[in-house]
Design a protein around this motif. Structure first.
Motif, PDB file in Angstrom:
ATOM      1  N   MET A  47      42.941  39.254  26.948  1.00 36.20           N
ATOM      2  CA  MET A  47      42.219  38.373  26.028  1.00 36.20           C
ATOM      3  C   MET A  47      40.983  37.764  26.683  1.00 36.20           C
ATOM      4  N   GLY A  48      40.849  37.990  27.994  1.00 31.96           N
ATOM      5  CA  GLY A  48      39.741  37.365  28.717  1.00 31.96           C
ATOM      6  C   GLY A  48      39.992  35.905  29.011  1.00 31.96           C
ATOM      7  N   ARG A  49      41.271  35.538  29.166  1.00 29.64           N
ATOM      8  CA  ARG A  49      41.645  34.146  29.417  1.00 29.64           C
ATOM      9  C   ARG A  49      42.416  34.010  30.742  1.00 29.64           C
ATOM     10  N   GLY A 131      46.647  43.083  37.279  1.00 34.80           N
ATOM     11  CA  GLY A 131      46.088  44.326  37.787  1.00 34.80           C
ATOM     12  C   GLY A 131      45.892  44.331  39.291  1.00 34.80           C
ATOM     13  N   ASP A 132      46.284  43.252  39.961  1.00 36.97           N
ATOM     14  CA  ASP A 132      46.144  43.151  41.416  1.00 36.97           C
ATOM     15  C   ASP A 132      47.429  43.672  42.054  1.00 36.97           C
ATOM     16  N   THR A 133      47.541  44.974  42.188  1.00 37.48           N
ATOM     17  CA  THR A 133      48.791  45.575  42.661  1.00 37.48           C
ATOM     18  C   THR A 133      48.731  46.063  44.105  1.00 37.48           C
ATOM     19  N   LYS A 192      41.436  36.936  39.153  1.00 34.58           N
ATOM     20  CA  LYS A 192      40.782  36.565  37.892  1.00 34.58           C
ATOM     21  C   LYS A 192      39.563  37.423  37.587  1.00 34.58           C
ATOM     22  N   THR A 193      39.033  38.101  38.598  1.00 32.17           N
ATOM     23  CA  THR A 193      37.827  38.911  38.393  1.00 32.17           C
ATOM     24  C   THR A 193      38.148  40.343  37.983  1.00 32.17           C
ATOM     25  N   ILE A 194      39.433  40.686  37.975  1.00 32.22           N
ATOM     26  CA  ILE A 194      39.832  42.051  37.612  1.00 32.22           C
ATOM     27  C   ILE A 194      39.783  42.213  36.089  1.00 32.22           C
ATOM     28  N   LYS A 195      39.172  43.287  35.635  1.00 31.08           N
ATOM     29  CA  LYS A 195      39.090  43.557  34.191  1.00 31.08           C
ATOM     30  C   LYS A 195      40.103  44.634  33.822  1.00 31.08           C
TER      31      LYS A 195
END
Length: 204
Positions: A47-49, A131-133, A192-195
């Motif tokens: 959601m971009g939150r 997504g930070d795996t 937080k910067t991962i899309k």
């Protein structure tokens, strides 16, 4: 772990496996909640939150820490009674007392790292959802080999007077350091910067 503890004989291995049953009761619900945190963080990131994702992660951590803190308290207060549940009453009295004594020590070690386990389980789930795996995966690998295997092996060969508590101390160190490491990663906010969704991607 069982191979390292097994160096000290059947009694230590049996007592360790009994204590492990209670550890499973403690961390399996925490793993379930971690999966829920993964889903919530992933949804919020989609959601971009990231701000909302962080709130969901901290909420999950609070619930997990509260639950595992209660488990830790019970492990300490009722450690002997908990081990006795799995001890065959027909055993010779000296063997029964030995199993309870060893198992009670393991329960104390397990109680010490419960809250740190909550940190690790929850934040690994949160980072996975964002997504930070790779980072938590590498941290787990390095610390597991360094402390769980390396530290446990060191304790067996160079601190044999500790008995099976040596490998359990190494296990506690591994879980505590992993919890602190992934906590630091989460607090850093780099996730937080991962899309997770490409810009301009269409939605149903």
């Amino acid at each position: 772990m069982s191979a390292l503890v097994g160096h000290f004989g059947k009694d230590h291995n049996t007592a360790g496996w009994i204590a492990m049953r209670y550890m499973h009761i403690a961390f399996m619900p925490a793993v379930g909640l971690s999966i829920a945190v993964t889903a919530q963080v992933g949804k919020c990131m989609g959601m971009g939150r990231p701000d909302l994702a962080a709130k969901r992660a901290w909420l999950g951590l609070g619930l997990n820490m509260a639950y595992m803190a209660v488990c830790a308290l019970l492990m300490i207060v009722y450690r002997r009674e908990a081990i006795e549940v799995f001890v065959d009453p027909s055993m010779p009295e000296d063997l029964k007392l030995r199993l309870v004594e060893i198992g009670a020590q393991v329960m104390i070690a397990a109680a010490i790292f419960q809250v740190f386990d909550a940190l690790g389980i929850t934040f690994i789930g949160a980072l996975r959802g964002a997504g930070d795996t790779i980072w938590p995966g590498v941290a787990t690998l390095v610390l597991a080999w360094g402390f769980l295997f390396g530290g446990g092996t060191y304790m067996v060969h160079y601190q044999p007077q500790l008995g099976s508590m040596g490998p359990w101390i190494a296990t506690a160190a591994y879980i505590m350091l992993l919890g602190l490491a992934v906590s630091a990663r989460f607090v850093s906010g780099k996730w937080k910067t991962i899309k997770l969704v490409k810009d301009g991607a269409g939605g149903a």
